[in-house]
Design an enzyme around this catalytic site. Sequence first.
Site, PDB file in Angstrom:
ATOM      1  N   ASP A 144      -7.670  -6.120  -6.820  1.00  0.00           N
ATOM      2  CA  ASP A 144      -7.545  -4.393  -5.266  1.00  0.00           C
ATOM      3  C   ASP A 144      -8.139  -3.966  -6.439  1.00  0.00           C
ATOM      4  O   ASP A 144      -7.332  -3.449  -8.104  1.00  0.00           O
ATOM      5  CB  ASP A 144      -6.204  -4.682  -4.976  1.00  0.00           C
ATOM      6  CG  ASP A 144      -6.138  -3.557  -4.295  1.00  0.00           C
ATOM      7  OD1 ASP A 144      -6.505  -2.620  -4.027  1.00  0.00           O
ATOM      8  OD2 ASP A 144      -4.841  -2.923  -4.188  1.00  0.00           O
ATOM      9  N   SER A 173       0.594  -1.006  -0.087  1.00  0.00           N
ATOM     10  CA  SER A 173       0.172  -0.340  -0.004  1.00  0.00           C
ATOM     11  C   SER A 173       0.991   1.732  -0.350  1.00  0.00           C
ATOM     12  O   SER A 173       1.428   1.711  -1.299  1.00  0.00           O
ATOM     13  CB  SER A 173      -0.803  -0.137   1.344  1.00  0.00           C
ATOM     14  OG  SER A 173      -1.472   0.826   1.131  1.00  0.00           O
ATOM     15  N   HIS A 232      -5.946  -6.223  -1.641  1.00  0.00           N
ATOM     16  CA  HIS A 232      -4.938  -5.405  -1.751  1.00  0.00           C
ATOM     17  C   HIS A 232      -4.460  -6.239  -1.007  1.00  0.00           C
ATOM     18  O   HIS A 232      -2.813  -5.673  -0.520  1.00  0.00           O
ATOM     19  CB  HIS A 232      -6.045  -4.239  -1.194  1.00  0.00           C
ATOM     20  CG  HIS A 232      -4.760  -3.362  -0.584  1.00  0.00           C
ATOM     21  ND1 HIS A 232      -4.182  -2.592  -1.454  1.00  0.00           N
ATOM     22  CD2 HIS A 232      -4.433  -2.912   1.100  1.00  0.00           C
ATOM     23  CE1 HIS A 232      -3.243  -1.488  -1.555  1.00  0.00           C
ATOM     24  NE2 HIS A 232      -3.775  -1.822  -0.097  1.00  0.00           N
TER      25      HIS A 232
END
Length: 544
Positions: free
Chosen positions: A456, A265, A517
């Site tokens: 994601d 991330s 994710h």
Amino acid sequence: MKSLALALLVGGAIASGPQQQVLREPVDDPQAAETPLQKISDIFGHLSEQAGNVWEDVMDKFPDTLMDAITQTPPPKKHNRRPDSQWDHIVRGSDVQAVWVEGDAGEKHRKVGGRLDTYDLRVKAVDPSNLGIDTVKQYSGYLDDNENDKHLFYWFFESRNDPKNDPVVLWLNGGPGCSSLTGLFLELGPSSITKQLKVKYNEFSWNSNASVIFLDQPVNVGYSYSSSSVSNTQAAGKDVYALLTLFFEQFPEYSQQDFHIAGESYAGHYIPVFASEIMSHSHRNINLKSILVGNGLTDPLSQYPHYRPMACGEGGYPAVLSSSSCQAMDNALPRCLAMIQACYNTESRWSCVPASIYCNNALIGPYQRSGMNPYDVRSKCEGGNLCYTQLDDISKYLNQDAVMESLGAEVSSYESCNMDINRNFLFQGDWMQPYMRVVPTLLTQMPVLIYAGDADFICNWLGNKAWTEALEYPGHDEFAAAEMKNLTSLNHEDMKVIGQVKSAGNFTFMRLFGGGHMVPMDQPEASLEFFNRWLGGEWSAKSP
């Protein structure tokens, strides 16, 4: 975990909030009569005419709640520092900094570089039987920056296999402002937490063949705390370098093994900068060999054009948005890219903050309002801004007195994500910064893996593939021309295909099928396999 958490809130707030009046009715109090733009100028400093025009335009849709977000100062986290007698080891940075050695040519230099005299490292040997997370040797504690009253919490787990020879890995979650203990308990750590707040053994933990450090950074994240703050990636890198240096000074038995930094991330910002900080010191005790970034945000200019394709059925999954929403995203893209380019050109908050606000509203806001999970296009958001109810279980577990006592935690409470940190990074202009610019130098020093779960949305595989292929460096043409080949599991007799991979020189991109994710949560077996194979050098995980 959880890149763009505040960005989603910003996007939704702008889109749903009423139109705001930039100029308010005259009042007698000059301070009260300031326009929002003047208030921002007071905070950020001198505002050029060009930047002012951009801000005026963006603030036509800028709700009062965002002005409050810019100007509010969060209170320090409540904490109670434990006496030194409760720690098993304390490493004084001033002592480490004072050590000089003689080089091969007879010249004298400090044993390790960098300013360390303001830092200390406190270490607690965690009794594995107390919490039952794993049976391996564990350490927890704090890096203290005494000059700036900053205290970073870490938790180390030794390898289950061969700790004397297995590599050491630093794991970083994103946010910015989300605890890496989320990664520990939700993704790749030795155990997860059940709804009954019991620990459940994870056979696919990444410490199966590596020792792993989970770090709560920047300060005021998770168990970390401070009366000050860190609001940009480069400042955070100084703290991480100090922590690793003092940790390996205390535990030299781990300093000889290969060391890697991994994360996801917003760690797409963190990791290249942190690695660059480490490599900037010619005399160091950190044996950095590679970096791994999962579903990261690294090059917004290359990544933001892929929000519309991913949301509209061009990323391998059915469309989430209507054709009209998709068209609106297409219409907004040119302006968004122009604003990001202005940020790249100036690297100034005046350019970078409006780019974040406009682009996140125009390209992320429509998806957020769909009710679908931005971290997994296959499912709806389960509730709350972060969409995973398991985070509540983890927070409840880590807020138990017995757990905090076992780890030496000094804060009064634990939260999985601190939105104050998220906001600070956003409004310091860190969000859209072109941190991919440090990657070409890193590629001359070590292998780099960019991997992405392909379900994601928020840091999707299309955008990550795009930025790796767009990166300007001497090996660009070779990497861009490399084919995406099937990534086949070696753990299955049927030769199961778990993803795709392309690699050239020291650069590798990997798409993991069926991962969102958080790839280790969605595909635990496949994630451990590619992780072990990367550390084993199957692609480029050997330094040149």
